[in-house]
Design an enzyme around this catalytic site. Structure first.
Site, mmCIF file in Angstrom:
data_model
loop_
_atom_site.group_PDB
_atom_site.id
_atom_site.type_symbol
_atom_site.label_atom_id
_atom_site.label_comp_id
_atom_site.label_asym_id
_atom_site.label_seq_id
_atom_site.Cartn_x
_atom_site.Cartn_y
_atom_site.Cartn_z
ATOM 1 N N LYS A 174 -31.513 44.424 -49.734
ATOM 2 C CA LYS A 174 -32.593 42.795 -49.729
ATOM 3 C C LYS A 174 -31.758 42.014 -48.756
ATOM 4 O O LYS A 174 -31.894 40.915 -48.047
ATOM 5 C CB LYS A 174 -32.285 42.265 -51.455
ATOM 6 C CG LYS A 174 -33.400 41.166 -51.474
ATOM 7 C CD LYS A 174 -32.812 39.858 -52.715
ATOM 8 C CE LYS A 174 -31.399 39.804 -52.634
ATOM 9 N NZ LYS A 174 -31.304 38.783 -53.696
ATOM 10 N N CYS A 262 -43.014 31.060 -62.901
ATOM 11 C CA CYS A 262 -43.441 32.225 -63.673
ATOM 12 C C CYS A 262 -41.667 32.901 -64.266
ATOM 13 O O CYS A 262 -41.602 34.704 -63.061
ATOM 14 C CB CYS A 262 -44.824 32.999 -62.889
ATOM 15 S SG CYS A 262 -45.430 34.679 -64.225
ATOM 16 N N CYS A 272 -50.221 27.578 -63.229
ATOM 17 C CA CYS A 272 -49.794 28.762 -62.609
ATOM 18 C C CYS A 272 -51.934 28.805 -61.877
ATOM 19 O O CYS A 272 -52.790 28.767 -63.239
ATOM 20 C CB CYS A 272 -49.446 29.828 -63.403
ATOM 21 S SG CYS A 272 -50.056 31.075 -62.287
ATOM 22 N N CYS A 280 -53.562 38.442 -62.785
ATOM 23 C CA CYS A 280 -52.034 38.812 -63.663
ATOM 24 C C CYS A 280 -52.350 39.901 -64.770
ATOM 25 O O CYS A 280 -53.502 38.985 -65.664
ATOM 26 C CB CYS A 280 -51.754 37.430 -63.850
ATOM 27 S SG CYS A 280 -50.019 37.056 -64.321
#
Length: 334
Positions: A174, A262, A272, A280
């Site tokens: 990453k 979130c 959201c 979701c």
């Protein structure tokens, strides 16, 4: 004959042309196509939320350092500081990483941060400067080792390939991807000459790992040797689903969403736009939790009402049962 699509090959079209006749769906598995359509819907909704709600990553992430913070520093020092900020960011909030880098930068002023300057600094001093980040003792050691490699073996230049980057102490995939996407070419070098095509990869952190599973973009393969989804497994799947030109933007977009809207423990579903769309899996969990809470509250109210009704009779009863609970009157002291 239709062109064969490899594992990480992507559409060269813009997202708006996803349904265009120019795209040969025979080249893409139905699952990948469906997941890409799912991603594009989610990306649009998340982008709208992020435009309304700023996040720490927007002004403290490594992608803004070269332009906003380090623009007066040399390219070599800029790249080194981008790498160090990524190293410090592991298991640490952006606010703490940013503060640690400010302290680190202030210590060396008016000079720039350089490998030789770091080597001349005690590891204990470095540890004190970055003590606000997670695992600061171990990271202080990594910083010294990276400075030593840069000074003694790498001619002061950080590697420009992911395989070489992850050989550096404390640097994972990453961090390596984010470095390659945000570092600048060294003067007189062709390093990072292709950085604008964003083809280095899609950097997956804990926020993206959690959200991509929550949105059912990635799934653990049935033949997997691991019990849970890992960042690298998620990255392999996301790089097939997310268009290549969106790889770089995906990290700050989703990280900021995870920071503000979130989170792992707190979810602001009312803020959201993804919530309620069926995209979701947290919707079902939150609905169940909300129903459970309402039921618990109604039971409490019902208990109070029942107790109020029998209040006058309780002194004359040997035992009263309310919702299956036995209530015995207290005996008066003589």
């Amino acid at each position: 004959m239709a062109k064969q699509v490899t594992e990480h090959e992507d559409f060269k079209k813009s997202p708006d042309s996803l349904n265009s006749d120019a795209i040969e769906l025979s080249n893409v598995s139905d699952l990948i196509f469906e997941q890409r359509a799912r991603w594009l819907k989610i990306r649009s909704l998340v982008t709208a939320v992020r435009e309304r709600i700023p996040a720490p990553v927007d002004h403290m992430g490594c992608h803004v350092l070269p332009e906003n913070v380090l623009k007066l520093h040399s390219i070599a020092s800029q790249n080194l500081q981008v790498l160090l900020s990524l190293l410090l960011s592991s298991q640490t909030k952006d606010q703490n990483t940013f503060a640690a880098m400010q302290a680190f930068r202030a210590y060396f002023e008016p000079d720039e941060i350089t490998p030789i300057g770091i080597l001349a600094t005690d590891e204990s001093t470095i540890d004190q400067l970055i003590r606000g980040v997670g695992f600061h003792v171990k990271k202080a050691g990594y910083i010294k080792k990276i400075a030593g490699l840069l000074f003694n073996e790498l001619k002061g230049q950080i590697p420009n390939s992911l395989p070489e980057l992850i050989k550096l102490p404390g640097i994972g995939p990453k961090m390596g991807i984010l470095y390659l996407q945000n570092a600048r070419p060294y003067p007189g070098s062709d390093q990072l000459k292709n950085q604008n095509d964003d083809s280095f990869g899609l950097a997956v952190d804990t926020h993206i790992l959690r959200l991509s599973q929550q949105w059912r973009l990635v799934t653990l393969p049935s033949h997997s040797s691991v019990a849970t989804m890992t960042p690298e497994l998620a990255r392999a799947q996301l790089e097939q689903i997310v268009p290549r030109e969106q790889w770089k933007e995906a990290n700050p977009l989703l990280v900021g969403f995870g920071q503000t809207v979130c989170g792992a423990r707190s979810k602001r579903c009312s803020d959201c736009d993804v919530s309620g769309t069926g995209l979701c899996s947290a919707d079902q969990l939150n609905t169940t939790s909300a129903k459970r809470k309402i039921k618990q509250e109604s039971l409490k109210i019902k208990d109070i009402e029942d107790l109020h009704v029998v209040k006058k009779e309780i002194n004359h009863a040997d035992q009263i049962v309310v919702h299956g609970r036995s209530l015995r009157p207290r005996k008066k002291k003589k």
